[in-house]
Design a protein around this motif. Structure first.
Motif, PDB file in Angstrom:
ATOM      1  N   GLU A   5       0.815  -1.207   0.000  1.00 46.59           N
ATOM      2  CA  GLU A   5       0.000   0.000   0.000  1.00 46.59           C
ATOM      3  C   GLU A   5       0.856   1.267   0.000  1.00 46.59           C
ATOM      4  OE1 GLU A   5      -2.373  -0.524   3.479  1.00 46.59           O
ATOM      5  OE2 GLU A   5      -3.487  -2.216   2.641  1.00 46.59           O
ATOM      6  N   THR A   6       2.151   1.090  -0.184  1.00 47.44           N
ATOM      7  CA  THR A   6       3.049   2.247  -0.128  1.00 47.44           C
ATOM      8  C   THR A   6       3.710   2.449  -1.490  1.00 47.44           C
ATOM      9  OG1 THR A   6       3.512   1.589   2.150  1.00 47.44           O
ATOM     10  CG2 THR A   6       4.916   3.288   1.202  1.00 47.44           C
ATOM     11  N   TYR A   7       3.911   3.687  -1.844  1.00 51.84           N
ATOM     12  CA  TYR A   7       4.504   3.980  -3.148  1.00 51.84           C
ATOM     13  C   TYR A   7       6.036   3.911  -3.045  1.00 51.84           C
ATOM     14  CZ  TYR A   7       5.225   6.282  -7.638  1.00 51.84           C
ATOM     15  OH  TYR A   7       5.608   6.575  -8.917  1.00 51.84           O
ATOM     16  N   ILE A   8       6.583   2.741  -3.379  1.00 51.43           N
ATOM     17  CA  ILE A   8       8.033   2.527  -3.333  1.00 51.43           C
ATOM     18  C   ILE A   8       8.464   1.950  -4.683  1.00 51.43           C
ATOM     19  CG2 ILE A   8       9.967   1.534  -2.045  1.00 51.43           C
ATOM     20  CD1 ILE A   8       8.009   0.911   0.231  1.00 51.43           C
ATOM     21  N   ALA A  29      16.071   2.905  -5.290  1.00 49.55           N
ATOM     22  CA  ALA A  29      15.355   2.372  -4.137  1.00 49.55           C
ATOM     23  C   ALA A  29      14.012   3.060  -3.925  1.00 49.55           C
ATOM     24  CB  ALA A  29      16.219   2.501  -2.884  1.00 49.55           C
ATOM     25  N   GLY A  30      13.636   3.932  -4.853  1.00 49.65           N
ATOM     26  CA  GLY A  30      12.308   4.528  -4.779  1.00 49.65           C
ATOM     27  C   GLY A  30      12.163   5.642  -3.756  1.00 49.65           C
ATOM     28  N   TYR A  31      13.239   6.399  -3.523  1.00 45.98           N
ATOM     29  CA  TYR A  31      13.168   7.526  -2.584  1.00 45.98           C
ATOM     30  C   TYR A  31      12.886   8.847  -3.290  1.00 45.98           C
ATOM     31  CZ  TYR A  31      14.952   4.753   1.321  1.00 45.98           C
ATOM     32  OH  TYR A  31      15.091   3.818   2.308  1.00 45.98           O
ATOM     33  N   ILE A  32      13.459   9.027  -4.462  1.00 47.29           N
ATOM     34  CA  ILE A  32      13.281  10.309  -5.158  1.00 47.29           C
ATOM     35  C   ILE A  32      13.009  10.092  -6.649  1.00 47.29           C
ATOM     36  CG2 ILE A  32      14.755  11.612  -3.573  1.00 47.29           C
ATOM     37  CD1 ILE A  32      16.988  11.484  -5.692  1.00 47.29           C
ATOM     38  N   ARG A  33      12.376  11.086  -7.261  1.00 46.78           N
ATOM     39  CA  ARG A  33      12.174  11.103  -8.701  1.00 46.78           C
ATOM     40  C   ARG A  33      12.398  12.540  -9.182  1.00 46.78           C
ATOM     41  NH1 ARG A  33      12.722   6.480  -8.433  1.00 46.78           N
ATOM     42  NH2 ARG A  33      11.441   4.807  -9.273  1.00 46.78           N
ATOM     43  N   MET A  46      11.436   8.745   1.411  1.00 49.65           N
ATOM     44  CA  MET A  46      12.311   9.917   1.513  1.00 49.65           C
ATOM     45  C   MET A  46      11.714  10.931   2.471  1.00 49.65           C
ATOM     46  SD  MET A  46      15.160  10.827   0.486  1.00 49.65           S
ATOM     47  CE  MET A  46      16.212  12.247   0.578  1.00 49.65           C
ATOM     48  N   GLN A  47      10.427  11.131   2.354  1.00 53.34           N
ATOM     49  CA  GLN A  47       9.754  12.091   3.221  1.00 53.34           C
ATOM     50  C   GLN A  47       9.967  11.711   4.690  1.00 53.34           C
ATOM     51  OE1 GLN A  47       8.726  14.895   2.680  1.00 53.34           O
ATOM     52  NE2 GLN A  47       7.592  15.378   4.523  1.00 53.34           N
ATOM     53  N   ARG A  48       9.949  10.415   4.957  1.00 51.48           N
ATOM     54  CA  ARG A  48      10.184   9.968   6.331  1.00 51.48           C
ATOM     55  C   ARG A  48      11.615  10.273   6.778  1.00 51.48           C
ATOM     56  NH1 ARG A  48       5.948   6.123   7.963  1.00 51.48           N
ATOM     57  NH2 ARG A  48       7.231   5.685   9.793  1.00 51.48           N
ATOM     58  N   VAL A  49      12.569  10.061   5.879  1.00 47.53           N
ATOM     59  CA  VAL A  49      13.962  10.369   6.220  1.00 47.53           C
ATOM     60  C   VAL A  49      14.111  11.862   6.499  1.00 47.53           C
ATOM     61  CG1 VAL A  49      16.330  10.459   5.332  1.00 47.53           C
ATOM     62  CG2 VAL A  49      14.906   8.446   4.882  1.00 47.53           C
ATOM     63  N   THR A 449      18.110  18.026   2.772  1.00 46.62           N
ATOM     64  CA  THR A 449      18.109  17.048   1.684  1.00 46.62           C
ATOM     65  C   THR A 449      19.529  16.573   1.389  1.00 46.62           C
ATOM     66  OG1 THR A 449      17.890  19.029   0.290  1.00 46.62           O
ATOM     67  CG2 THR A 449      15.972  17.609   0.503  1.00 46.62           C
ATOM     68  N   ARG A 450      20.457  17.494   1.478  1.00 46.29           N
ATOM     69  CA  ARG A 450      21.841  17.157   1.219  1.00 46.29           C
ATOM     70  C   ARG A 450      22.407  16.220   2.290  1.00 46.29           C
ATOM     71  NH1 ARG A 450      27.184  20.257  -0.195  1.00 46.29           N
ATOM     72  NH2 ARG A 450      26.444  20.627  -2.275  1.00 46.29           N
ATOM     73  N   THR A 451      22.003  16.453   3.532  1.00 48.50           N
ATOM     74  CA  THR A 451      22.455  15.582   4.616  1.00 48.50           C
ATOM     75  C   THR A 451      21.967  14.152   4.377  1.00 48.50           C
ATOM     76  OG1 THR A 451      22.452  17.408   6.195  1.00 48.50           O
ATOM     77  CG2 THR A 451      22.344  15.187   7.118  1.00 48.50           C
ATOM     78  N   ALA A 452      20.724  14.043   3.913  1.00 51.47           N
ATOM     79  CA  ALA A 452      20.176  12.712   3.635  1.00 51.47           C
ATOM     80  C   ALA A 452      21.030  12.020   2.572  1.00 51.47           C
ATOM     81  CB  ALA A 452      18.720  12.824   3.169  1.00 51.47           C
TER      82      ALA A 452
END
Length: 572
Positions: A5-8, A29-33, A46-49, A449-452
RNA sequence: CGGGGUGUAGCGCAGUCUGGUAGCGCACAUGGUUUGGGACCAUGGUGUCGGAGGUUCAAAUCCUCUCACCCCGACCA
């Protein structure tokens, strides 16, 4: 959280757009587009990170006495004109216009706005010190966005601004931020090195950068540090004591013009004349705010344009193009020299003053001068350090150690702004003697974002990301290896429910996929712990806990898995 | 902005030189077999070939213009 149910959206192959490993992994890994060059969507993981990092930042900022606010992204151009940065920042400032054709700025930093905010409201020294911060999307019209989130045109940053009554108080405020930053990054699982840096368009007196040291391609900044003391600085700031060999030959030899047919580069000239590059002086022509400047630097050195710019105190600095060089030197590019140059300001690297009988271009095609000497042959207008430091040179601080280099990713910065903004924008307060004074300011940034991405660049292996537990999107991933097996489903979901009750952040891969697909996706996504629930181990009434970082496998009874995970997470 | 490169199915790519039915792998849909490290069989759907203009009987392919993206450099957190 259920995977189904999660968009990954994970990818089997490396995306064509990415170059460095962290960028590839975040996309795969499906964190960013990507939406546009340097502009990214942040997907659920990504939002969670980003939330995790932001919350750590918030906690440490609040603990240091800063207060969170939120300022507008859209700024009137007038503010930036008042501070002068409308001109000095130039093309990097993201500008736009409204329907009335009024100029607007999409903020990349908020010194002007925050100063305007407190101006007139904070009137007494009794209201100081004050530190305001926000976490917000920032804009920079980067000349060349690249490396994913590393150099975006839109990115998330925490920016804080301090206001103090005097230098003494400011020092305390600044140190508080430095300490808060070290704690923040360390809580994010990142050790950072603090380096001195140039202040750039930000202005002010001094600045520091927080660097994550990496040995991958993603480390785009070269930093210098001393092997004996705590000196560390970035390329634009790093100073060094040159190991110039004292010239044995004290006597100045007569100036002589020699033919050097076709020899233009340092390599060609030194090879032709059979001298070391250390005996040659390069003369580089620049246009500094329209004025022509000649910069002299030893043949084996690299010029640093930031240092040159600072020394000249100019806003715009660019290398003269070939036609310009030919016009000034009356010779082809490659034969420029300081001897006989007219109407050109000559600035020399400090090393030049110690050199004798050196080689320079003769401002004539196919000729160089040998035995050139400062004073006798060349009149230098100013001397300052305009070269890059080099590995192996002596430390400028302790004068004993040797400078070493490392590659780093800048994740935070701090600027001692002084009164640049408070003065230009007219923000002042009344001190204890009833006198009006401009605020002493500081500004402090952390690239969220850069730290991530820096964390990914630092922590990964050939299979995927390995998040530090404190900023991982979730803590545990449960893999029922075959969801069509009732026993596996039951055991997996039992653990899943218990974990949720205990507030352990858990993802369950409930997709009807083969075990191999799930293993690969789990390694890619990189949660600290994984629990395999499969036929093999269930036969012995066991499940497997796998530690992502160490690959350690712990076989354990299903009902003990939760406690074991909690215990393991405490140590990660 | 300078230099180099790429735009073809959701993703990764071939086809362009030498113009003539738009392809491959993955993904996707349906059915079946499988199920501990990216399964297999069968069937099926998928394209303004980045955009505009031109040349031609005919253009993904040739020409002109344009846009986007990537890499190197300058800039910068």
């Amino acid at each position: 959280m259920k995977w189904s149910e999660t968009y990954i959206p994970t990818l089997r192959e490396d995306p064509a757009e990415a170059e460095i490993v962290s960028h590839k992994l975040l996309v795969r890994a499906g964190y960013i587009r990507k939406l546009a060059a340097g502009v990214y969507n942040y997907l659920p993981l990504m939002q969670r990170v980003l939330t995790k990092i932001s919350n750590i930042v918030r906690e440490e900022m609040n603990a240091a006495g800063a207060q969170e606010i939120l300022m507008p992204v859209l700024h009137p151009a007038e503010l930036w004109q008042q501070s002068g940065r409308w001109q000095t920042i130039g093309k990097e400032l993201m500008r736009t216009k409204d329907r009335h054709d009024r100029d607007l700025v999409l903020g990349g930093t908020h010194e002007e706005v925050v100063t305007n905010l407190i101006k007139g409201e904070v009137r007494s020294y009794r209201q100081l010190p004050l530190n305001l911060y926000q976490i917000q999307n920032k804009f920079r019209d980067e000349i060349r966005p690249r490396f994913g989130l590393m150099r975006g045109r839109e990115f998330i940053m925490k920016d804080a601004y301090s206001f103090d009554r005097d230098e003494e108080s400011f020092k305390i405020s600044y140190q508080k931020m430095i300490d808060a930053y070290s704690k923040t990054f360390s809580r994010c699982g990142l050790e950072t090195k603090i380096v001195e840096s140039d202040t750039g368009a930000m202005g002010g007196k001094a600045a520091h950068e927080f660097m994550v040291i990496v040995d991958t391609e993603g480390g785009e900044n070269i930093i210098f540090y001393c092997d004996k003391c705590d000196y560390a600085a970035n390329m634009d700031k790093a100073s060094s004591i040159s190991e110039t060999e004292t010239e044995k030959e004290d006597a100045q030899k007569p100036l002589q013009k020699v033919a050097t047919p076709g020899a233009k580069t340092v390599e060609e000239v030194t090879a032709f004349l059979n001298v070391s590059a250390k005996k040659l002086v390069k003369t580089l022509l620049y246009k500094a705010d329209g004025e022509i400047v000649a910069a002299m630097i030893r043949g084996d050195r690299q010029i640093n344009e930031i240092k040159l710019k600072n020394s000249l105190k100019c806003i715009d600095l660019e290398m003269a193009d070939a036609p310009m060089v030919e016009k000034i030197t009356k010779a082809a590019v490659g034969f420029a020299g300081p001897v006989g140059l007219k109407n050109v300001k000559i600035i020399a690297d400090e090393e030049i003053s110690q050199m004798k009988n050196f080689v320079t271009g003769a401002n004539q095609d196919n000729y160089h001068f040998i035995n050139v000497n400062v004073g006798r042959d060349v009149k230098i207008d100013s001397v300052s350090e305009i070269r890059n430091a080099q590995t192996g040179e002596r430390c400028p601080r302790c004068k004993k150690g040797v400078l070493l280099t490392a590659k780093g990713i800048e994740v935070g910065n701090t600027f001692m702004l002084g009164t640049k903004y408070s003065e230009s924008l007219g923000a002042s307060f009344i001190d204890q003697n009833g006198k009006e004074k401009p605020f002493i300011m500081g500004s402090y940034g952390i690239g969220i974002t850069r730290t991530a991405q820096a964390a990914v660049e630092k922590f990964h292996d050939e299979r995927g990301i390995i998040w530090p537990a404190s900023i991982a999107p979730l803590s545990v991933e449960i893999l029922p290896l075959n969801v069509n097996d009732d026993k596996q489903r039951e055991v997996a979901f039992q653990i899943y429910r218990k974990m949720k009750e205990r507030d352990v952040e858990v993802l369950i891969d409930d997709r009807d996929e083969r075990a191999g697909v799930k293993f690969n996706d789990a390694d890619l996504v990189g949660l600290p712990l994984r629990i395999n629930v499969g036929e093999k181990s269930l036969k012995e009434d066991k499940v497997e806990i796998v530690v992502r970082r160490t690959k350690e496998v712990i076989s354990i009874k299903p009902e003990e898995a939760l406690e074991k995970c909690v215990e393991l997470l405490g140590s990660l």
